[in-house]
Design a protein around this motif. Structure first.
Motif, PDB file in Angstrom:
ATOM      1  N   LEU A  48     -21.102   5.048  28.035  1.00 35.69           N
ATOM      2  CA  LEU A  48     -21.592   6.586  27.522  1.00 35.69           C
ATOM      3  C   LEU A  48     -20.533   6.988  26.276  1.00 35.69           C
ATOM      4  N   PRO A  49     -19.647   8.055  27.057  1.00 34.22           N
ATOM      5  CA  PRO A  49     -18.598   8.815  26.433  1.00 34.22           C
ATOM      6  C   PRO A  49     -17.348   7.421  25.143  1.00 34.22           C
ATOM      7  N   LEU A  50     -17.557   6.604  25.769  1.00 34.13           N
ATOM      8  CA  LEU A  50     -16.711   5.618  24.671  1.00 34.13           C
ATOM      9  C   LEU A  50     -17.769   4.873  23.943  1.00 34.13           C
ATOM     10  N   THR A  51     -18.736   4.885  24.162  1.00 33.62           N
ATOM     11  CA  THR A  51     -19.895   4.864  23.069  1.00 33.62           C
ATOM     12  C   THR A  51     -20.570   5.673  22.303  1.00 33.62           C
ATOM     13  N   ILE A  52     -20.336   6.785  22.630  1.00 38.30           N
ATOM     14  CA  ILE A  52     -20.824   7.567  21.737  1.00 38.30           C
ATOM     15  C   ILE A  52     -19.430   7.928  20.725  1.00 38.30           C
ATOM     16  N   LYS A  53     -18.251   7.938  20.849  1.00 35.47           N
ATOM     17  CA  LYS A  53     -16.645   7.963  20.554  1.00 35.47           C
ATOM     18  C   LYS A  53     -16.809   6.943  19.099  1.00 35.47           C
ATOM     19  N   VAL A  54     -17.287   5.340  19.380  1.00 34.38           N
ATOM     20  CA  VAL A  54     -17.414   4.572  18.621  1.00 34.38           C
ATOM     21  C   VAL A  54     -18.636   4.628  17.549  1.00 34.38           C
ATOM     22  N   LEU A  55     -19.623   5.055  18.211  1.00 31.54           N
ATOM     23  CA  LEU A  55     -21.011   6.052  16.963  1.00 31.54           C
ATOM     24  C   LEU A  55     -20.135   6.426  15.882  1.00 31.54           C
ATOM     25  N   SER A  56     -19.721   7.695  16.269  1.00 36.91           N
ATOM     26  CA  SER A  56     -19.216   8.727  15.652  1.00 36.91           C
ATOM     27  C   SER A  56     -17.652   8.269  14.898  1.00 36.91           C
ATOM     28  N   GLN A  57     -17.570   7.199  14.594  1.00 38.71           N
ATOM     29  CA  GLN A  57     -16.206   6.588  13.927  1.00 38.71           C
ATOM     30  C   GLN A  57     -15.076   6.942  14.372  1.00 38.71           C
ATOM     31  N   ASN A  58     -14.832   6.821  15.636  1.00 39.96           N
ATOM     32  CA  ASN A  58     -13.820   6.589  16.016  1.00 39.96           C
ATOM     33  C   ASN A  58     -13.032   8.415  16.606  1.00 39.96           C
ATOM     34  N   LYS A  59     -14.178   9.305  16.520  1.00 42.49           N
ATOM     35  CA  LYS A  59     -13.433  10.594  16.287  1.00 42.49           C
ATOM     36  C   LYS A  59     -13.966  11.324  17.814  1.00 42.49           C
ATOM     37  N   GLU A  60     -12.645  11.666  18.397  1.00 36.96           N
ATOM     38  CA  GLU A  60     -13.206  12.602  19.485  1.00 36.96           C
ATOM     39  C   GLU A  60     -13.680  13.896  19.289  1.00 36.96           C
ATOM     40  N   GLY A  61     -15.048  14.429  19.994  1.00 35.14           N
ATOM     41  CA  GLY A  61     -15.330  15.319  19.506  1.00 35.14           C
ATOM     42  C   GLY A  61     -15.032  16.550  20.300  1.00 35.14           C
ATOM     43  N   ASN A  62     -15.629  17.372  21.084  1.00 35.12           N
ATOM     44  CA  ASN A  62     -14.899  18.393  22.230  1.00 35.12           C
ATOM     45  C   ASN A  62     -15.238  17.876  23.623  1.00 35.12           C
ATOM     46  N   PRO A  63     -13.341  17.818  23.775  1.00 30.71           N
ATOM     47  CA  PRO A  63     -13.996  17.083  25.421  1.00 30.71           C
ATOM     48  C   PRO A  63     -14.912  17.833  26.381  1.00 30.71           C
ATOM     49  N   PHE A  64     -15.876  18.642  26.461  1.00 27.67           N
ATOM     50  CA  PHE A  64     -16.091  19.127  27.269  1.00 27.67           C
ATOM     51  C   PHE A  64     -17.513  18.055  27.508  1.00 27.67           C
ATOM     52  N   ILE A  65     -18.040  17.049  26.172  1.00 29.37           N
ATOM     53  CA  ILE A  65     -19.152  16.934  26.051  1.00 29.37           C
ATOM     54  C   ILE A  65     -18.274  15.725  26.992  1.00 29.37           C
ATOM     55  N   PRO A  66     -17.790  15.055  26.680  1.00 32.74           N
ATOM     56  CA  PRO A  66     -17.358  13.501  27.503  1.00 32.74           C
ATOM     57  C   PRO A  66     -17.037  14.187  29.055  1.00 32.74           C
ATOM     58  N   MET A  67     -16.887  14.835  28.932  1.00 36.39           N
ATOM     59  CA  MET A  67     -16.322  15.598  30.764  1.00 36.39           C
ATOM     60  C   MET A  67     -18.112  15.949  31.310  1.00 36.39           C
ATOM     61  N   THR A  68     -19.166  16.620  30.767  1.00 33.37           N
ATOM     62  CA  THR A  68     -20.383  16.995  31.130  1.00 33.37           C
ATOM     63  C   THR A  68     -20.639  15.626  31.143  1.00 33.37           C
ATOM     64  N   ILE A  69     -20.895  14.388  30.859  1.00 36.44           N
ATOM     65  CA  ILE A  69     -21.441  13.289  30.850  1.00 36.44           C
ATOM     66  C   ILE A  69     -20.326  12.223  32.055  1.00 36.44           C
ATOM     67  N   GLY A  70     -19.228  12.492  32.650  1.00 36.30           N
ATOM     68  CA  GLY A  70     -19.202  12.487  33.281  1.00 36.30           C
ATOM     69  C   GLY A  70     -19.515  12.675  34.868  1.00 36.30           C
ATOM     70  N   VAL A  71     -19.171  14.713  34.961  1.00 39.19           N
ATOM     71  CA  VAL A  71     -19.707  14.737  36.166  1.00 39.19           C
ATOM     72  C   VAL A  71     -21.391  14.112  36.014  1.00 39.19           C
ATOM     73  N   LEU A  72     -22.483  14.735  35.126  1.00 36.06           N
ATOM     74  CA  LEU A  72     -23.642  13.843  35.028  1.00 36.06           C
ATOM     75  C   LEU A  72     -23.642  12.827  35.906  1.00 36.06           C
ATOM     76  N   GLY A  73     -22.852  11.857  35.846  1.00 30.68           N
ATOM     77  CA  GLY A  73     -22.530  10.362  35.818  1.00 30.68           C
ATOM     78  C   GLY A  73     -22.051  10.798  37.695  1.00 30.68           C
TER      79      GLY A  73
END
Lengths: 480, 512
Positions: free
Chosen positions: A25-50
């Protein structure tokens, strides 16, 4: 070979599927947002959620009583779920630490989360495996993710060296292990652990090929869990890796490798009368590990390195439990293993907390925390100092902390199997360990000179996680 | 509920101290709470029945059922006075630290209350694992107390103290586990860590061989307790710890923590391993005798007052152990009584040395002389405590030593002769110290101070008053105290083989 599996199989691997979906999921989000890394909080949250979702799914089959899935390749007993939960918890905590650690908070945090969750998948596969090949695949999956994770660090020098060292040595060990697996397969004619278990006892006395296979597997696994004399990589790799990953390796990876270790030995292999030499050899491994780990830790000035040797020493205590459980043999082994599982959980909680503290103390991505730096921390930051003190006392095994109960159960298991000398050495090395575990406490509270480092501000999530582990370490032993 | 409250309320007090907003409130609050706790402790006497050897005020709950470990507290005549002593010493220690402890007040008082919990827990726990947890946990607050507020070599002393005592008890943990597994084999398949179940075990013993179960287990327990007592030659941590510890630390260490060792012998080593203890008694008697003479001789040549008192502790605890190992009613009673006496007199001596050190910053005997002229109150109290320490009749020390001598002669003439030598030596070093410190011309160091600076102030007089009263009370009317313990001690002496301890049920009211 026809691939067929039922709903039951899908059900039991659903945590793995969930982890994988959340990891991309974080990778997909990153690809869809022109390969820009957003706030690291979001992937972390997704990871913890997973991890939470995976835990919830795993909660639906807490005790399947040794049911097997995928044509016996996976087994689900109480250890599978207990250590499974431990792996998930460790992963979540490592994610939280990584979000706030300077070395891991990189521009590739989405990839980081992906790799960490996949390492967790590999780990779950290892502890569930009832098949040597599947176990090997799990180990490799976990290790590959870790090599990349370590190298991803922002710190330039030590982490690269560490990743490379880990890669080379770990692959070497894997090769030896695989060689051993091959011999086992050659003599037993099966890769299923339960079949090896039943046939092993008779083969032990008759087949040297089988013995060679077991010994080579033990060597490979001993490397993975850092038993002396196969421990040399541990200090360097633990020191050089970013602290959150060190915590992850020292707890999760070690626990997983020990479960596999136990599953390989957890057969009739050690009970066979002709296995006495093997039992003796394993005991010496445990004794050497405890003694060398504890003695080497005394001389360390780097806090992380000291904990690395302490973690080597703790492998020795776990090994003591594994041997004791192995000697029970057969059906009783599951019960004997509960001491090992308890120790692994206790050790993981304290070690996570201790490495979390180091992560909090690191000012820059390449800063090292020396034990001397802790001087006067008791005044500058009483809470953090208190946490460090709790973790140190727990690692030293002093009541009423969790560490004491871990040691107590392991010693109990060993004494029950009449391994008196092993227990004696264990007690002796615990006594040696006291010395270096007390040193940080002495420096924090009792030293004259009080210049030193302090906790770097605004790492609230890590602080919270550390505080929680400290609470668990203090009270869980009394309440369980 | 009373015993649980006694053990765990101090933790609540510690939290209260922790959240106090003003530093100036800490001392009065801590003193008030500790006095309150002492009064609460006196409530034991309301329920405690004299003339009963069984365990009273029992509380028992399952804790870790798979290992048969229970939360099990109880009190009998052996632990009763040690508990009261612990409760009584704590307020005195807090009052005694009023001016001597100046920094980190909160941490200090939290440590004191944590110590109180662990010490009371050790005396009251009747489950081996629970006991072990309290026994070990008591090291942590003491470790901090010596390490934070101690003298210049405090870190060396505190680490030595911690490691030494911890190492001793590790083997005991292994021995406890062995006993627990034995209960499983012998008492109907269920593991148990209750001491009452341990007492029923049949533990194999072969005279003359070291590697037999009972002997090995006995030594594993004895090592832990001998280090704690400390018995010669395991005493080396004690002078370091005592000298470097702050006054309150020394007092608690001497008055209470050392007793955890001798109590352990009475509670566990004697009744659990009667054959082994009897067979190897000569070894312990020999060590006690050496400790008595060695401690006294080394005390004699100490130039430092606190060190002198510390070595006198080694000597006095040698007496206690000699009395206990006489295995007769006199020796055992004397041993228990001497534990209390030593707590009072040595505690008082440490307090007194601390008081004078606070004023002059010197503990060197050579710096003193003629203190009696300058500080009459101080001198009178010091003399009274000295008399108690050297066992002058009418003081508590006399009763204890007399009983121990009776016991020792009853057991063997040789023991008695050794013990008498100790009495003479004890009088020698204490009186010689008193002569050098209090009499003669006023020393140059002391003449720098005005007499009112040197003498005790009101707080210190209040602090010493209960100790002085106890010295005479226990010396003149020992039966007030011994009556409560008599039954339990007799039970232990007479039934060491096949010792059993039952739970005293009070008129229909079930203790469980």
């Amino acid at each position: 070979m026809d691939v067929n599996f039922g709903l039951f199989d899908l059900w039991v691997v659903s945590p793995l599927i969930a982890l994988f979906l959340f990891s991309i999921l974080p990778l997909t989000i990153k690809v869809l947002s022109q390969n820009k890394e957003g706030n690291p909080f979001i992937p972390m949250t997704i990871g913890v959620l997973g991890v939470v979702v995976a835990a919830a799914l795993m909660g639906t089959f807490r005790d399947l009583g040794g049911a097997v899935a995928f044509q016996q390749s996976l087994v689900f007993d109480s250890i599978s779920s207990q250590v499974g939960f431990l792996v998930l918890a460790v992963t979540a905590v490592a994610l939280i630490f990584s979000r706030e650690n300077l070395a891991t908070k990189t521009g590739q945090f989405s990839e980081f989360v992906f790799l960490l969750l996949n390492a967790a998948i590999g780990m779950l596969v290892v502890i569930w495996s009832n098949d040597l090949i599947i176990a090997f695949i799990g180990i490799e999956m976990m290790s590959l993710c870790l090599y990349v994770l370590i190298a991803l660090s922002r710190e330039e020098r030590l982490s690269k060296e560490s990743a490379f060292k880990y890669f080379v040595l770990s692959s070497f060990a894997s090769a030896i292990m695989l060689y051993g697996f091959a011999f086992i397969y050659g003599s037993v004619g099966s890769t299923y652990l339960n079949e090896i278990s039943t046939l092993g006892a008779s083969l032990m006395g008759t087949s040297y090929i089988f013995l060679l296979g077991v010994v080579l597997s033990i060597v490979g696994l001993a490397f993975k869990v850092a038993l002396v004399p196969f421990h040399a990589w541990a200090a360097d790799v633990y020191q050089g890796s970013p602290t959150p990953l060190t915590a992850f390796m020292a707890t999760g990876v070690k626990a997983v490798s020990f479960v596999l270790f136990a599953r390989v030995l957890m057969s009739e292999v050690l009970v066979a009368p002709s296995a006495e030499v093997l039992v003796n050899a394993l005991q010496w491994l445990a004794v050497m590990t405890m003694m060398v780990g504890n003695i080497a830790a005394i001389g360390q000035s780097d806090f992380k390195r000291m904990l690395a040797y302490s973690s080597v020493a703790h492998s020795g205590y776990v090994m003591m439990g594994v041997i004791a459980a192995g000697l029970v043999g057969g059906a009783g082994a599951g019960a004997g293993l509960s001491a090992v599982v308890f120790y692994l959980v206790a050790y993981s909680v304290m070690t996570l907390g201790a490495f979390g503290m180091i992560s909090l103390l690191e000012k820059r991505e390449d800063s090292q925390v020396y034990i001397e730096d802790l001087k006067g921390l008791g005044q500058r930051n009483p809470w953090m100092a208190l946490f460090i003190a709790v973790f140190m006392l727990a690692l030293a095994g002093i009541p009423p902390t969790l560490g004491f109960f871990g040691k107590f159960y392991v010693f109990m298991a060993a004494i029950e199997q009449q391994l008196y000398w092993l227990v004696f050495w264990g007690l002796l090395s615990s006594a040696i360990g006291l010395y270096y575990y007390l040193r940080p406490i002495v420096l924090m509270y009792m030293a004259e000179d009080v210049r030193g480092i302090d906790v770097v501000g605004s790492r609230h999530l890590t602080s919270f996680a550390v505080a929680m582990t400290a609470l668990i370490v203090l009270f869980a032993g009394l309440l369980l | 509920m009373l015993l649980s409250a006694l053990v765990f309320l101090p933790l609540v007090y510690a939290v209260i101290i922790g959240v106090l907003p003003k530093t100036s409130w800490i001392r009065p609050t801590a003193l008030g709470l500790s006095l309150l706790h002492f009064v609460l402790g006196l409530a034991i006497f309301l329920d405690f029945e004299k003339g009963v050897a069984a365990l009273q005020l029992v509380e028992q709950r399952q804790w870790l059922p798979q290992f048969g470990i229970s939360y099990f507290l109880g009190i009998d005549g052996i632990s009763l006075w040690l508990v009261i002593l612990t409760l009584a010493i704590t307020p005195l220690v807090i009052l005694g630290s009023w001016t001597s402890i100046e920094n980190k007040l909160k941490t200090f008082h939290v440590s004191i209350f944590a110590l109180l919990t662990t010490m009371l827990g050790s005396f009251l726990a009747m489950d081996a694992i629970l006991f072990y947890i309290f026994f070990e946990a008591s090291l942590i607050p003491m470790y901090f107390m010596i390490g934070i507020w101690g003298g210049s070599r405090r870190i060396y002393a505190t680490v030595k103290f911690f490691i030494y005592t911890m190492v001793g008890s590790l083997l005991m943990l292994a021995a406890i586990i062995v006993l627990m597994l034995m209960t499983k084999a012998q008492l109907g398949g269920q593991m148990s860590a209750s001491l009452l179940d341990f007492y029923q075990l049949q533990i194999g013993f072969v005279a003359g061989e070291f590697f037999t179960t009972q002997t090995l287990l006995m030594f594993a327990f004895a090592l832990a307790f001998a280090i704690k007592v400390p018995m010669f030659p395991f005493h080396t941590w004690l002078p370091d710890a005592h000298v470097e510890a702050p006054t309150p630390g020394s007092v608690i260490l001497a008055a209470i923590m050392l007793k955890m060792g001798s109590y352990g012998f009475m509670r566990m080593a004697f009744p659990l391993f009667p054959d082994a203890v009897e067979y190897w008694a000569w070894l312990f008697v020999f060590a006690s005798a050496l400790g008595i003479v060695y401690g006294a001789l080394v005390a004699m040549v100490q130039p430092d007052m606190k060190k002198l008192v510390a070595y006198s502790s080694v000597s006095h605890m040698g007496y206690v152990m000699l009395g206990l190992f006489a295995f007769n009613i006199f020796g055992m009673t004397g041993g228990l009584y001497q534990m209390l006496n030593h707590g009072i007199s040595t505690g008082a001596l440490f307090l007194l040395v601390g008081m004078i050190y606070e004023r002059t910053h010197s503990r060197q005997i050579a710096d003193y002389g003629g203190l009696a002229q300058a500080a009459p109150w101080f001198s009178i109290v010091f003399l009274i405590v000295t008399m108690s320490s050297i066992a002058v009749p009418l003081t508590n020390g006399f009763v204890g030593e007399f009983l121990i001598l009776l016991g020792a002669f009853g057991a063997s003439k040789v023991y008695g002769v050794i013990a008498v030598t100790g009495v003479v030596l004890g009088a020698a070093y204490m009186l010689w110290m008193v002569k050098r410190v209090f009499f003669g011309p006023l020393s140059p160091m002391l003449s720098k101070y005005k007499p009112e600076q040197l003498d005790m102030n009101l707080r210190e007089r209040v602090l010493m008053a209960p100790l002085v009263i106890l010295i005479f009370w226990m010396g003149i009317l020992p039966n007030h105290f011994l009556d409560w313990s008599k039954e339990s001690i007799e039970h232990l002496v007479n039934n060491r083989y096949g010792y059993e301890l039952s739970i005293h049920e009070k008129d229909g009211h079930n203790g469980r």
